[in-house]
Design an enzyme around this catalytic site. Structure first.
Site, short mmCIF file in Angstrom:
data_model
loop_
_atom_site.label_atom_id
_atom_site.label_comp_id
_atom_site.label_asym_id
_atom_site.label_seq_id
_atom_site.Cartn_x
_atom_site.Cartn_y
_atom_site.Cartn_z
N ILE A 1 0.81 -1.22 0.00
CA ILE A 1 0.00 0.00 0.00
C ILE A 1 0.85 1.27 0.00
CG2 ILE A 1 -2.04 -1.04 1.05
CD1 ILE A 1 -1.12 -0.01 3.76
N ARG B 1 5.30 2.84 -0.55
CA ARG B 1 6.73 2.55 -0.73
C ARG B 1 7.53 3.80 -0.42
NH1 ARG B 1 9.79 -1.44 -3.51
NH2 ARG B 1 7.84 -2.54 -3.95
N GLY B 2 8.63 3.63 0.32
CA GLY B 2 9.49 4.75 0.68
C GLY B 2 10.91 4.51 0.25
N ARG B 3 11.82 5.35 0.76
CA ARG B 3 13.23 5.29 0.34
C ARG B 3 13.87 3.98 0.77
NH1 ARG B 3 18.09 8.62 2.43
NH2 ARG B 3 16.70 9.10 4.16
N THR C 1 8.97 -0.82 2.34
CA THR C 1 7.65 -0.95 1.75
C THR C 1 6.61 -1.09 2.86
OG1 THR C 1 8.69 -2.12 -0.10
CG2 THR C 1 6.29 -2.28 0.08
N VAL C 2 5.44 -0.54 2.63
CA VAL C 2 4.34 -0.67 3.58
C VAL C 2 3.30 -1.63 2.99
CG1 VAL C 2 2.56 0.52 4.91
CG2 VAL C 2 4.72 1.68 4.41
N LYS D 1 5.31 -1.76 8.12
CA LYS D 1 6.38 -1.01 7.48
C LYS D 1 7.63 -1.87 7.53
CE LYS D 1 8.50 3.61 7.78
NZ LYS D 1 8.50 4.88 8.57
N ASP E 1 8.52 16.93 11.20
CA ASP E 1 8.19 16.82 9.77
C ASP E 1 6.68 16.76 9.58
OD1 ASP E 1 8.68 16.71 7.04
OD2 ASP E 1 8.97 14.53 7.01
#
Length: 278
Positions: A15, A17-19, A22-23, A38, A132
């Site tokens: 559901i 995706r980051g650096r 993946t989630v 995560k 952030d």
């Protein structure tokens, strides 16, 4: 993902995706509850600092979990290859998606700002600054309840002890962060002020064509309310924006003071008087 995670949860579809990872949506093998996982591949982490941040994120989430407007953490698993966090599933659209589509009425904006500031005030009461805050990190669950998420940049602070380090996102980062000075938890209030401005006006208060231009505009901190955008916005809302987007940190409201401001108390309605909360 780690073997411990696989034993207790069934992973479903991706559901996000980051650096570094993946989630996934997942389901507990015991309770049947749908959650999010995560999963971060350690090989993608560039150095020991990244690994320290990963450990800190889980610890901070455990510290601030328990509040209705903060994403909850349920489990942490780790082996040689993966670091996995099982967290609350927020499967509705995030605030970024919502503000990109339309302007908010003052009542609608207050309906977002009030629980967001409750979450920020809770974190600050636990000695945690998010650092952030932006619409992408303001999620909503299936019941449309606001949830503050992504504590990857969060930091501990103590009374009288400031923080350092340039973190955050263009448009939302506070000027004292960009100036390289020591700063305190009120950087989160500034970021929330930017979000409120965008909800009411449809554009950020400090704009540029590049990150460098945005940072220059933030550092100048010249807050304006263009008539064509703010002609129907109440004086009370503008007063709150001035006090959240105040370059002088000593005069900027705290999260608790924002929650006591007449515009928040009156749920976006016009208050008869605007209290001086500085």
């Amino acid at each position: 993902m780690s073997e411990g995670l696989k034993r207790e949860y069934q992973l479903l579809e991706e559901i996000g995706r980051g650096r570094f990872g993946t989630v996934y949506r997942c389901v507990s093998s015991v309770s049947g509850q749908f959650l999010a996982c995560k999963s971060i591949e350690k090989v993608l982490l560039s150095d020991s600092i990244d690994r320290e941040c990963l450990d800190k994120e889980a610890k901070i989430m455990q510290l601030v979990s328990g509040h209705a407007n903060v994403v909850q953490i349920y489990d942490v698993f780790e082996d040689e290859n993966y670091h996995d966090m099982v967290i609350e599933l927020c499967d509705s659209s995030d605030l970024f998606d919502r503000v990109s589509k339309r302007l908010f009425s003052e009542t609608e904006a207050a309906g977002v700002m009030s629980p967001l500031m409750e979450a920020i005030a809770h974190c600050h009461s636990r000695g945690v600054a998010h650092r952030d805050v932006k619409p992408d990190n303001v999620l909503f669950d299936s019941r449309n309840r606001l949830k503050l998420a992504d504590f990857g940049s969060a930091e501990y602070f103590r009374e009288g002890r400031s923080m350092r380090g340039i973190v955050g996102t263009p448009y939302y980062v506070a000027p004292e962060v960009l100036a390289g000075r020591d700063y305190n938890e009120k950087v989160d209030v500034w970021s929330c002020g930017v979000i409120l401005y965008i909800m009411l006006a449809g554009i950020p208060p400090f704009y540029g064509e590049s990150a460098a231009e945005i940072f220059e505009a933030v550092l100048r901190g010249n807050l304006r309310f263009p008539t064509r955008l703010f002609h129907s916005v109440s004086p009370s809302a503008k007063d709150l924006l001035r006090k959240m987007l105040c370059k002088d940190v000593s005069r900027r409201l705290s999260a608790e003071q924002v929650l006591r401001h007449p515009w928040i108390v009156n749920a976006g309605g016009e208050a008869r008087t605007v209290a001086d909360l500085t």
